[in-house]
Design a protein around this motif. Sequence first.
Motif, PDB file in Angstrom:
ATOM      1  N   PRO A 170       1.053  -1.120   0.024  1.00 40.74           N
ATOM      2  CA  PRO A 170      -0.083   0.108  -0.002  1.00 40.74           C
ATOM      3  C   PRO A 170       0.847   1.180  -0.019  1.00 40.74           C
ATOM      4  O   PRO A 170       1.791   1.407   0.915  1.00 40.74           O
ATOM      5  CB  PRO A 170      -0.819  -0.276   1.325  1.00 40.74           C
ATOM      6  CG  PRO A 170       0.155  -0.889   2.126  1.00 40.74           C
ATOM      7  CD  PRO A 170       0.957  -1.814   1.461  1.00 40.74           C
ATOM      8  N   VAL A 171       0.560   1.915  -1.013  1.00 41.68           N
ATOM      9  CA  VAL A 171       1.191   3.218  -1.105  1.00 41.68           C
ATOM     10  C   VAL A 171       0.230   4.436  -1.330  1.00 41.68           C
ATOM     11  O   VAL A 171      -0.893   4.169  -1.505  1.00 41.68           O
ATOM     12  CB  VAL A 171       2.425   3.465  -2.256  1.00 41.68           C
ATOM     13  CG1 VAL A 171       3.639   2.534  -1.863  1.00 41.68           C
ATOM     14  CG2 VAL A 171       1.810   3.351  -3.363  1.00 41.68           C
ATOM     15  N   VAL A 172       0.886   5.584  -1.092  1.00 42.81           N
ATOM     16  CA  VAL A 172      -0.046   7.092  -1.280  1.00 42.81           C
ATOM     17  C   VAL A 172      -0.543   7.077  -2.608  1.00 42.81           C
ATOM     18  O   VAL A 172       0.058   6.476  -3.778  1.00 42.81           O
ATOM     19  CB  VAL A 172       0.562   8.243  -0.866  1.00 42.81           C
ATOM     20  CG1 VAL A 172       0.737   8.339   0.560  1.00 42.81           C
ATOM     21  CG2 VAL A 172       1.822   8.286  -1.569  1.00 42.81           C
TER      22      VAL A 172
ATOM     23  N   GLY B 130       6.713   4.820   8.066  1.00 40.96           N
ATOM     24  CA  GLY B 130       6.150   3.888   7.129  1.00 40.96           C
ATOM     25  C   GLY B 130       6.632   4.233   5.603  1.00 40.96           C
ATOM     26  O   GLY B 130       5.988   4.975   4.818  1.00 40.96           O
TER      27      GLY B 130
ATOM     28  N   VAL C 268       7.637   5.920  -2.079  1.00 44.33           N
ATOM     29  CA  VAL C 268       6.543   6.845  -2.853  1.00 44.33           C
ATOM     30  C   VAL C 268       6.688   8.108  -2.192  1.00 44.33           C
ATOM     31  O   VAL C 268       6.858   9.275  -2.621  1.00 44.33           O
ATOM     32  CB  VAL C 268       5.369   6.236  -3.421  1.00 44.33           C
ATOM     33  CG1 VAL C 268       4.639   7.355  -4.001  1.00 44.33           C
ATOM     34  CG2 VAL C 268       5.737   5.177  -4.247  1.00 44.33           C
ATOM     35  N   SER C 269       6.228   8.131  -0.934  1.00 43.76           N
ATOM     36  CA  SER C 269       5.680   9.324  -0.426  1.00 43.76           C
ATOM     37  C   SER C 269       6.936   9.877   0.141  1.00 43.76           C
ATOM     38  O   SER C 269       7.004  11.340   0.114  1.00 43.76           O
ATOM     39  CB  SER C 269       4.776   8.808   1.016  1.00 43.76           C
ATOM     40  OG  SER C 269       5.456   8.008   1.713  1.00 43.76           O
TER      41      SER C 269
ATOM     42  N   GLU D 230      10.915   2.478   8.301  1.00 38.58           N
ATOM     43  CA  GLU D 230      10.487   1.309   7.849  1.00 38.58           C
ATOM     44  C   GLU D 230      11.000  -0.062   8.548  1.00 38.58           C
ATOM     45  O   GLU D 230      12.169  -0.182   9.073  1.00 38.58           O
ATOM     46  CB  GLU D 230      10.644   1.207   6.645  1.00 38.58           C
ATOM     47  CG  GLU D 230      10.214  -0.226   5.585  1.00 38.58           C
ATOM     48  CD  GLU D 230       8.719  -0.263   5.639  1.00 38.58           C
ATOM     49  OE1 GLU D 230       7.804   0.295   5.433  1.00 38.58           O
ATOM     50  OE2 GLU D 230       8.426  -1.447   6.317  1.00 38.58           O
TER      51      GLU D 230
ATOM     52  N   ARG E 256      11.310  -3.908   1.551  1.00 41.35           N
ATOM     53  CA  ARG E 256      10.820  -2.535   1.185  1.00 41.35           C
ATOM     54  C   ARG E 256      11.841  -1.273   1.588  1.00 41.35           C
ATOM     55  O   ARG E 256      11.984  -0.520   0.510  1.00 41.35           O
ATOM     56  CB  ARG E 256       9.579  -2.142   1.762  1.00 41.35           C
ATOM     57  CG  ARG E 256       8.490  -3.415   1.674  1.00 41.35           C
ATOM     58  CD  ARG E 256       7.257  -2.891   2.422  1.00 41.35           C
ATOM     59  NE  ARG E 256       6.312  -3.833   1.853  1.00 41.35           N
ATOM     60  CZ  ARG E 256       4.878  -4.214   2.382  1.00 41.35           C
ATOM     61  NH1 ARG E 256       4.700  -3.082   3.406  1.00 41.35           N
ATOM     62  NH2 ARG E 256       4.141  -5.039   2.163  1.00 41.35           N
TER      63      ARG E 256
ATOM     64  N   ALA F 125       9.189   2.654  14.203  1.00 42.54           N
ATOM     65  CA  ALA F 125       8.868   4.318  14.447  1.00 42.54           C
ATOM     66  C   ALA F 125       8.823   4.478  15.799  1.00 42.54           C
ATOM     67  O   ALA F 125       9.407   5.572  16.270  1.00 42.54           O
ATOM     68  CB  ALA F 125       7.661   4.571  13.856  1.00 42.54           C
TER      69      ALA F 125
ATOM     70  N   ASP G 251       2.041   7.287   8.339  1.00 39.45           N
ATOM     71  CA  ASP G 251       1.651   6.286   7.268  1.00 39.45           C
ATOM     72  C   ASP G 251       1.922   4.903   7.389  1.00 39.45           C
ATOM     73  O   ASP G 251       2.176   4.207   6.586  1.00 39.45           O
ATOM     74  CB  ASP G 251       1.739   6.746   5.762  1.00 39.45           C
ATOM     75  CG  ASP G 251       0.925   6.066   4.894  1.00 39.45           C
ATOM     76  OD1 ASP G 251       0.067   5.451   5.011  1.00 39.45           O
ATOM     77  OD2 ASP G 251       1.490   5.914   3.649  1.00 39.45           O
TER      78      ASP G 251
ATOM     79  N   PRO H  53       1.737   1.635  10.535  1.00 39.49           N
ATOM     80  CA  PRO H  53       1.064   0.563  11.085  1.00 39.49           C
ATOM     81  C   PRO H  53      -0.397   1.417  11.764  1.00 39.49           C
ATOM     82  O   PRO H  53      -0.122   2.308  12.808  1.00 39.49           O
ATOM     83  CB  PRO H  53       1.533  -0.125  11.966  1.00 39.49           C
ATOM     84  CG  PRO H  53       2.713   0.553  12.431  1.00 39.49           C
ATOM     85  CD  PRO H  53       3.036   1.423  11.302  1.00 39.49           C
TER      86      PRO H  53
HETATM   87  C1  LIG Z   1       0.932   2.047   4.060  1.00 37.37           C
HETATM   88  S1  LIG Z   1       2.656   1.678   4.164  1.00 37.37           S
HETATM   89  C2  LIG Z   1       3.537   3.115   3.792  1.00 37.37           C
HETATM   90  C3  LIG Z   1       3.503   3.669   2.419  1.00 37.37           C
HETATM   91  C4  LIG Z   1       4.489   4.996   2.018  1.00 37.37           C
HETATM   92  N1  LIG Z   1       4.299   5.890   3.139  1.00 37.37           N
HETATM   93  C5  LIG Z   1       4.210   5.411   0.471  1.00 37.37           C
HETATM   94  O1  LIG Z   1       2.931   6.053   0.518  1.00 37.37           O
HETATM   95  O2  LIG Z   1       4.882   5.284  -0.233  1.00 37.37           O
HETATM   96  C6  LIG Z   1       3.104   1.378   5.908  1.00 37.37           C
HETATM   97  C7  LIG Z   1       4.426   0.695   5.839  1.00 37.37           C
HETATM   98  O3  LIG Z   1       4.763   0.645   7.466  1.00 37.37           O
HETATM   99  C8  LIG Z   1       5.584  -0.304   7.772  1.00 37.37           C
HETATM  100  N2  LIG Z   1       5.833  -0.356   9.022  1.00 37.37           N
HETATM  101  C9  LIG Z   1       5.030  -1.464   9.822  1.00 37.37           C
HETATM  102  N3  LIG Z   1       5.432  -1.423  11.067  1.00 37.37           N
HETATM  103  C10 LIG Z   1       6.072  -0.323  11.000  1.00 37.37           C
HETATM  104  C11 LIG Z   1       6.691   0.372  12.325  1.00 37.37           C
HETATM  105  N4  LIG Z   1       6.709  -0.009  13.684  1.00 37.37           N
HETATM  106  N5  LIG Z   1       7.567   1.400  11.998  1.00 37.37           N
HETATM  107  C12 LIG Z   1       7.798   1.679  10.711  1.00 37.37           C
HETATM  108  N6  LIG Z   1       7.261   1.338   9.856  1.00 37.37           N
HETATM  109  C13 LIG Z   1       6.378   0.152   9.817  1.00 37.37           C
HETATM  110  C14 LIG Z   1       5.222  -1.432   6.758  1.00 37.37           C
HETATM  111  O4  LIG Z   1       5.953  -2.420   6.551  1.00 37.37           O
HETATM  112  C15 LIG Z   1       4.702  -0.645   5.493  1.00 37.37           C
HETATM  113  O5  LIG Z   1       5.573  -0.592   4.622  1.00 37.37           O
END
Ligand SMILES: C[S@@+](CC[C@H](N)C(=O)[O-])C[C@H]1O[C@@H](n2cnc3c(N)ncnc32)[C@H](O)[C@@H]1O
Length: 209
Positions: free
Chosen positions: A35-37, A61, A66-67, A82, A87, A111, A128, A130
């Motif tokens: 999932p990306v923006v 995230g 992308v973001s 991340e 990824r 994070a 963006d 979890p």
């Molecule tokens: C919605 S995606 C991010 C999309 C990105 N911002 C974009 O639009 O290009 C959420 C990401 O958060 C990561 N994630 C999950 N738990 C996390 C944590 N505790 N800290 C940082 N990233 C985490 C996931 O692996 C995932 O790749």
Amino acid sequence: MILHGAVGPYVHGLNEDQDPLLAEMYDHADEEKIPVVEPPTGRMLEVLCRVTRAHRAVEVGTAIGVSTLRLARGGAHVTSFEVDELRHEAAVGYLSRAGLADRVDLRLQGADEGLASLEPPFDLAFIDGPKQGYASHIEAAIALLRPGGLLVVDNVLMSGTVATGIPAGPWNRENIERGRLLNEQLVANKRLLAAITPIGDGLAIAARL
Ligand SMILES: C[S@@+](CC[C@H](N)C(=O)[O-])C[C@H]1O[C@@H](n2cnc3c(N)ncnc32)[C@H](O)[C@@H]1O
């Protein structure tokens, strides 16, 4: 896409970029179901960076970047967290190919720990990661933002399910309840002036007071 009828695809199409690298990143995300923006959200991130002249941005995230790329193109130096190694590595590659390697600090780190290690002030924070971590990541981000800085939160409308109350796609009842509470808390937060907008999958944009 949460806008109904023809409006969603129309807005989506107008905001799509002809940039070949971004197109490759979107293909990658589609293929691996990452999932990306959405394009309107990406553009808005770039606009927000430009209008606020954000120098320092923090992101929860990265996914494949992308973001992160949008924030960096908007002029910010971005620290992004991340936990998924593949990824993270993909993001390092894409940001390098975009000529933005010196504008980003991509960290393979959770994070909670990552945000706690940063020194304020930041000009913009993009949340963006979890969804179960949103509340604590937003709290940590508020503490890092300068007064007048921007907090931006993605997926606040969860494919519209927070409005309909009907689970769909990745959004189950627990997500919906959490999402509704979070939106109420965002607009009531005394340290923020927040607007919930129907950009992309729902974007909260808030000024740190
Ligand atoms: C919605 S995606 C991010 C999309 C990105 N911002 C974009 O639009 O290009 C959420 C990401 O958060 C990561 N994630 C999950 N738990 C996390 C944590 N505790 N800290 C940082 N990233 C985490 C996931 O692996 C995932 O790749």
